[in-house]
Design an enzyme around this catalytic site. Structure first.
Site, mmCIF file in Angstrom:
data_model
loop_
_atom_site.group_PDB
_atom_site.id
_atom_site.type_symbol
_atom_site.label_atom_id
_atom_site.label_comp_id
_atom_site.label_asym_id
_atom_site.label_seq_id
_atom_site.Cartn_x
_atom_site.Cartn_y
_atom_site.Cartn_z
ATOM 1 N N GLY A 167 44.937 49.885 36.256
ATOM 2 C CA GLY A 167 43.634 49.859 36.919
ATOM 3 C C GLY A 167 43.628 48.903 38.103
ATOM 4 O O GLY A 167 43.005 49.177 39.135
ATOM 5 N N SER A 209 33.405 42.052 37.959
ATOM 6 C CA SER A 209 34.713 42.702 37.914
ATOM 7 C C SER A 209 35.589 42.189 39.044
ATOM 8 O O SER A 209 35.259 42.336 40.223
ATOM 9 C CB SER A 209 34.544 44.218 38.057
ATOM 10 O OG SER A 209 35.764 44.804 38.493
ATOM 11 N N GLN A 262 38.384 43.410 39.817
ATOM 12 C CA GLN A 262 38.969 44.546 40.537
ATOM 13 C C GLN A 262 38.027 45.011 41.646
ATOM 14 O O GLN A 262 38.466 45.315 42.750
ATOM 15 C CB GLN A 262 39.294 45.677 39.562
ATOM 16 C CG GLN A 262 40.435 45.272 38.612
ATOM 17 C CD GLN A 262 40.784 46.320 37.577
ATOM 18 O OE1 GLN A 262 40.106 47.344 37.464
ATOM 19 N NE2 GLN A 262 41.825 46.059 36.806
ATOM 20 N N ASP A 272 39.849 40.570 28.552
ATOM 21 C CA ASP A 272 41.038 41.267 28.028
ATOM 22 C C ASP A 272 41.470 40.725 26.662
ATOM 23 O O ASP A 272 42.307 41.329 25.988
ATOM 24 C CB ASP A 272 42.206 41.140 29.018
ATOM 25 C CG ASP A 272 41.950 41.932 30.295
ATOM 26 O OD1 ASP A 272 41.092 42.833 30.279
ATOM 27 O OD2 ASP A 272 42.609 41.647 31.312
ATOM 28 N N LYS A 301 38.003 50.284 29.656
ATOM 29 C CA LYS A 301 39.340 49.716 29.877
ATOM 30 C C LYS A 301 40.373 50.832 29.658
ATOM 31 O O LYS A 301 40.031 52.008 29.684
ATOM 32 C CB LYS A 301 39.568 48.521 28.953
ATOM 33 C CG LYS A 301 38.651 47.341 29.261
ATOM 34 C CD LYS A 301 38.958 46.754 30.619
ATOM 35 C CE LYS A 301 38.001 45.664 31.008
ATOM 36 N NZ LYS A 301 38.203 45.213 32.389
#
Ligand code: S3P
Length: 429
Positions: free
Chosen positions: A95, A168, A170, A316, A343
């Site tokens: 990801g 996030s 990301q 995580d 996820k």
């Protein structure tokens, strides 16, 4: 399909060295490739996810040499030096690769296509393609731009001020990487601080970033200069061994080289709040990130509530935290963790499946779970759902089961932790 049988363990003893951080390893290639001059990366994580990033940058003309001892030499090509890839870029299961690269490729002068494995092709991309389109990006994908494969026609971008509804890294990093190509100031706001490795590394390479309460701003078109990077060990990998030593009676482990960036170290706070004995020794800095070794001793754990700003700092690690909760006294409640549903797999559903199969009473919530502690777990057969962290969390649970646990589809552990099984064998007495 690879499977593993994990047997109940006697006390765990010895020391292990945690391999390099996955998030930082990805960023070292991306930012090193966009810099001028050479970047040397020590302690790069040779996992499948990071190799997907490495291959993608090689496909865009970047020379990357792999030397002995996990050292990489990247010959940076400057902000405008990447070349159009001759084929689709395959991000595998990663990801971070696909989302950060979507941001980075949006402002190039060429066309590119990003795809991934069957799990990645189900994960939501609108969270990055949406704000990127408002910067002027031209991106197409299945499901109205939400699903890979994603096709990008690079184009000039303009800066935005974006308030992300989710914490996030990301999303934040994709927009900052796109912001490198936009003249002016790009700002990203988030409800809680997510991991800040991109900010730290971009700053070290010479970009101008201004973190403020609730967000960060970046000035576009910086000149990035190659650096020497030392990648600390991945706290997300360390977490499996921290929980293992806490829950197996009579254990004591020295877990070396653990990155303790405050935006990542929520698992330490959680395990301590549960009553875990974790002592930080030899605290130091590596590559602009705090690092320490951790002495962990088996402890009587108790259930706690986990929510709010702690969640992005431990996102995580929540699967393996649920194993600690299953072996604690009392009830643990995890809230505000809806992100777990998107996820590598739906980690709320997957962990409820694991815990229930091992005889634990656990209930899903929309945004988390409730886990009732018990004295021990039973054996059984568990499928990893192709998710590395589900496979490794199950392996830790199996150490406290009354009978062996068979875990199917375990090859996925190579995405983030290629020597996990070897290290697990090493500490069993
Ligand atoms: C990552 C950010 C997190 C994390 C993932 C790695 C990164 O994802 O779960 O494993 O390297 O930026 P989100 O940004 O989706 O929270």
């Amino acid at each position: 399909m690879e499977s593993r049988i994990v047997h109940p363990a006697r006390p765990l003893r010895g020391e292990i060295v945690i391999p390099g951080d996955k998030s930082i390893s990805h960023r070292s290639i991306m930012i090193g490739s966009l810099a001028e001059g050479e970047t040397t990366v020590h302690g790069f994580l040779h996992g499948e996810d990071n190799h997907a990033t490495l291959k993608a940058f090689r496909a865009m003309g970047v020379e990357i040499e792999e030397l002995a001892g996990g050292v990489l030499k990247i010959r940076g090509r400057g902000l405008d030096g990447l070349t159009e890839p001759g084929d689709v870029l395959d991000c595998g299961n990663s990801g971070t690769t696909i989302r950060l690269m979507t941001g980075l490729l949006a402002g190039q002068r060429f066309f590119s296509v990003l795809t991934g494995d069957r799990y990645l092709r189900k994960r939501p991309m609108k969270r990055v393609t949406g704000p990127l389109v408002s910067m002027g990006a031209r991106i197409w994908g299945r499901g109205g731009g939400d699903l890979a494969p994603l096709a990008l026609q690079g184009t000039p971008l303009h800066p935005i001020d974006y308030a992300s509804p989710i914490a996030s890294a990301q999303v934040k990093s994709a927009l900052l990487l796109a912001g490198l190509y936009a003249e002016g100031t790009t700002t990203v706001r988030e409800p809680h601080l997510s991991r800040d490795h991109s900010e730290r590394m971009l700053t070290a390479f010479g970009a101008e970033l201004r973190p403020f309460a609730g967000g960060v701003s970046l000035t576009g078109r910086p000149r990035l200069r190659g650096q020497e990077i030392r990648v600390p060990g991945d706290i997300s990998s360390a977490a499996f061994f921290l929980v293992a030593a806490l829950v197996v009676p009579g254990s004591e482990l020295l877990v070396k080289n653990v990155g303790l960036n405050p935006s990542r170290s929520g698992v330490i706070d959680i395990l301590r709040a549960m009553g875990g004995s974790l002592e930080l020794v030899d605290e130091r800095q590596a590559g602009g990130e705090p690092v320490a070794d951790i002495v962990v001793k088996s402890s009587r754990l108790k259930g706690i509530e986990i929510s709010g700003e702690l969640v992005p700092r431990a996102i995580d690690e929540l699967p393996v935290v649920s194993i600690a909760a299953a072996l604690a006294e009392g009830t643990t409640t995890i809230r505000d963790a809806r992100e777990l549903r998107v996820k590598e797999t739906d980690r709320i559903a997957a962990m409820i499946g694991v815990l229930t199969a091992l005889g634990v009473s656990a209930q899903p919530r929309d945004d988390g779970m409730v886990v009732h502690g018990s004295d021990g777990l039973r054996g059984g057969t568990i499928d990893s759902c192709g998710d590395h962290r589900i496979a490794m969390s199950t392996a830790i649970a199996a150490l406290r089961a009354t009978a062996p646990v068979t875990i199917t589809d375990t090859a996925c552990t190579a995405t983030s932790f290629p020597n996990f099984w070897e290290l697990l064998d090493k500490i069993k007495t």
